[in-house]
Design a protein around this motif. Structure first.
Motif, PDB file in Angstrom:
ATOM      1  N   LYS A 200       0.861  -1.240   0.035  1.00  0.00           N
ATOM      2  CA  LYS A 200       0.006  -0.007  -0.100  1.00  0.00           C
ATOM      3  C   LYS A 200       0.898   1.320  -0.192  1.00  0.00           C
ATOM      4  CE  LYS A 200      -0.892   0.593   4.939  1.00  0.00           C
ATOM      5  NZ  LYS A 200       0.733   0.288   5.082  1.00  0.00           N
ATOM      6  N   ASP A 201       2.066   1.154   0.384  1.00  0.00           N
ATOM      7  CA  ASP A 201       2.999   2.377   0.321  1.00  0.00           C
ATOM      8  C   ASP A 201       3.488   2.675  -1.019  1.00  0.00           C
ATOM      9  OD1 ASP A 201       2.989   2.621   3.112  1.00  0.00           O
ATOM     10  OD2 ASP A 201       4.922   1.698   3.340  1.00  0.00           O
ATOM     11  N   MET A 202       3.422   1.709  -1.955  1.00  0.00           N
ATOM     12  CA  MET A 202       4.015   1.807  -3.129  1.00  0.00           C
ATOM     13  C   MET A 202       3.505   3.107  -3.978  1.00  0.00           C
ATOM     14  SD  MET A 202       6.362  -0.679  -3.756  1.00  0.00           S
ATOM     15  CE  MET A 202       6.516  -2.039  -2.457  1.00  0.00           C
ATOM     16  N   GLY A 203       2.112   3.233  -4.068  1.00  0.00           N
ATOM     17  CA  GLY A 203       1.405   4.313  -4.856  1.00  0.00           C
ATOM     18  C   GLY A 203       1.202   5.419  -4.177  1.00  0.00           C
ATOM     19  N   ILE A 204       1.422   5.604  -2.807  1.00  0.00           N
ATOM     20  CA  ILE A 204       0.860   6.710  -1.962  1.00  0.00           C
ATOM     21  C   ILE A 204       1.405   8.173  -2.613  1.00  0.00           C
ATOM     22  CG2 ILE A 204       1.418   8.169  -0.118  1.00  0.00           C
ATOM     23  CD1 ILE A 204       1.311   5.359   1.592  1.00  0.00           C
ATOM     24  N   CYS A 205       2.707   8.142  -3.082  1.00  0.00           N
ATOM     25  CA  CYS A 205       2.972   9.628  -3.671  1.00  0.00           C
ATOM     26  C   CYS A 205       2.407   9.943  -4.947  1.00  0.00           C
ATOM     27  CB  CYS A 205       4.464   9.701  -3.611  1.00  0.00           C
ATOM     28  SG  CYS A 205       5.181   9.619  -1.966  1.00  0.00           S
ATOM     29  N   MET A 206       2.500   8.923  -5.729  1.00  0.00           N
ATOM     30  CA  MET A 206       1.959   9.109  -7.247  1.00  0.00           C
ATOM     31  C   MET A 206       0.426   9.465  -7.002  1.00  0.00           C
ATOM     32  SD  MET A 206       4.581   7.957  -9.492  1.00  0.00           S
ATOM     33  CE  MET A 206       3.407   7.821 -10.873  1.00  0.00           C
ATOM     34  N   GLU A 207      -0.419   8.857  -6.335  1.00  0.00           N
ATOM     35  CA  GLU A 207      -1.760   9.082  -6.173  1.00  0.00           C
ATOM     36  C   GLU A 207      -1.827  10.531  -5.574  1.00  0.00           C
ATOM     37  OE1 GLU A 207      -3.332   6.020  -3.770  1.00  0.00           O
ATOM     38  OE2 GLU A 207      -2.643   4.827  -5.186  1.00  0.00           O
TER      39      GLU A 207
END
Ligand code: ADP
Ligand code: MG
Ligand code: MG
Length: 369
Positions: A200-207
């Motif tokens: 769940k951390d992987m996409g945090i910033c891109m989102e």
């Protein structure tokens, strides 16, 4: 490699240097391009130095787009620095055009060459040896971010697509685990689990960027210490170089990658994982420098997410090493059996250490906001 550089005289002829060619020699310790220092005697009698580089065509497939990015960014920087009455010849790189008005030259065997003004009386370091130099590199990369805060980042070419698109890298990792073409997945069970637990951390910033909560910025994408030239007289970072990977991206990723490589106490392939840890003194030095250099140009959200940027860049890097291990070491050159797995383990150990030091990381980034 030598063969690719055989047409250096052709390049020297084609580029619009002033005066009479004197000599050239290999220069610096860069690993990507072939770099030469070249000297000319000007009509006035003085000697002028330049950097001449053969661009690495294996990594950079599109020299037009790459040089357009560099040209646009350095022109913008030159205008800005000139308005601030700075030294436009030392505080940014300056591209020397070819005699027929192009930013690079393609020789008769297809190698591409470009030249810059040489920024003299400087030094650069390959490794972080002390907090002062690391701090200075933070100031320089922060200042770079600040100067380019009003540059339209979306106008830059994405010369390496999905470079820090962590979700895309995660998909590639899952695929490598599933296919397991080398039968190595069982060697890396713990590491695979570690990464999957953090999905769940992987996409945090891109989102957040997609949702407009994090701005698209001009990013450097190779924020190593030796890509800053430090003035030998003042000891201050003076010029950000090596703009090959300038692209649209997230400021916290540039910051995070610096932390990943510079604030780790151990080597990238250290086998003794007890040596791997985040040095909070180095973390603080870089953070202080970076935020000073940014001079208020980052948003609250970006500052809040600096620790996340560091963690994500470390996790992404570890995931790339692991993926490469699983598919048979096709991207990162290895020097021993299991080298990429070792590299992956140091990165994941660093992630774990960051998670333990999370509150301190938050306190430090909050302190210099
Ligand atoms: P690489 O991508 O191979 O690292 P760089 O662009 O970083 O290539 O250049 C390699 C080295 O050449 C740098 O580390 C630096 O020492 C030197 N260098 C590059 N550009 C300049 C410049 N404009 N002035 C002075 N030195 C430079
Ligand atoms: Mg470099
Ligand atoms: Mg480079």
């Amino acid at each position: 490699r030598e063969e690719y550089c055989s047409k250096i005289q052709e390049a020297i002829e084609a580029i619009g240097f002033r005066g009479e060619y004197l000599d050239h020699c290999r220069y610096g310790s860069g690993h990507i391009n072939d770099t030469f220092l070249i000297r000319f005697k000007e009509p006035e009698g003085n000697v002028e130095r330049y950097i001449l580089q053969r661009m690495n065509h294996e990594i950079f497939k599109n020299p037009d787009e790459l040089m357009e990015n560099i040209y646009n960014v350095t022109s913008f920087l030159r205008d800005k620095i000139s308005k601030m009455h700075g030294d436009t010849k030392r505080e940014t790189m300056n591209v020397i055009y070819t005699k027929d008005g192009r930013p690079y030259f393609k020789d008769s065997i297809g190698a591409c060459w470009r030249a810059y003004l040489f920024v003299g009386d400087t030094m650069s370091f390959d490794k972080v040896e002390n907090t002062k130099d690391f701090y200075e590199s933070g100031v320089s990369f922060g200042h770079f971010q600040n100067l380019l805060a009003d540059f339209d980042a979306a106008s830059l070419h994405e010369t390496i697509p999905d470079f820090h698109n962590t979700p895309v890298r995660y998909e590639a990792f899952l695929k490598a685990v599933k296919e397991d073409i080398c039968g190595r997945a069982k060697e890396a069970e713990a590491e695979i689990r570690f990464l999957m637990q953090r999905e769940k951390d992987m996409g945090i910033c891109m989102e957040l960027q997609r949702a407009g909560e994090l701005p698209l910025r001009v990013t450097h994408n190779d924020t190593k210490l030796n890509n800053i030239l430090i003035d030998t007289k003042t000891g201050k970072g003076i010029c950000v170089i090596d703009l090959d990977t300038v692209m649209p991206g997230l400021s916290i990723f540039d910051y995070g990658d610096s932390i990943r490589f510079g604030a780790n106490r151990a080597a990238e392939d250290e086998r003794d994982l007890t040596k791997v840890s985040l040095d909070l003194k180095l973390f603080e030095a870089y953070t202080k420098g970076f935020l000073e250099g940014c001079g208020g140009s980052l948003t609250e959200k970006e500052i809040e997410l600096l620790p996340m940027g560091a963690k994500l860049m470390t996790m992404e890097c570890g995931m790339r090493f692991l993926t490469d291990y699983l598919v048979g070491d096709t991207y990162f050159r290895i020097h021993r059996e299991g080298h990429n797995l070792d590299r992956c383990r140091t990165q994941l150990k660093l992630v774990e250490d960051m998670e333990q030091k999370w509150d301190s990381m938050k306190d430090i980034t909050g302190k210099y906001r």
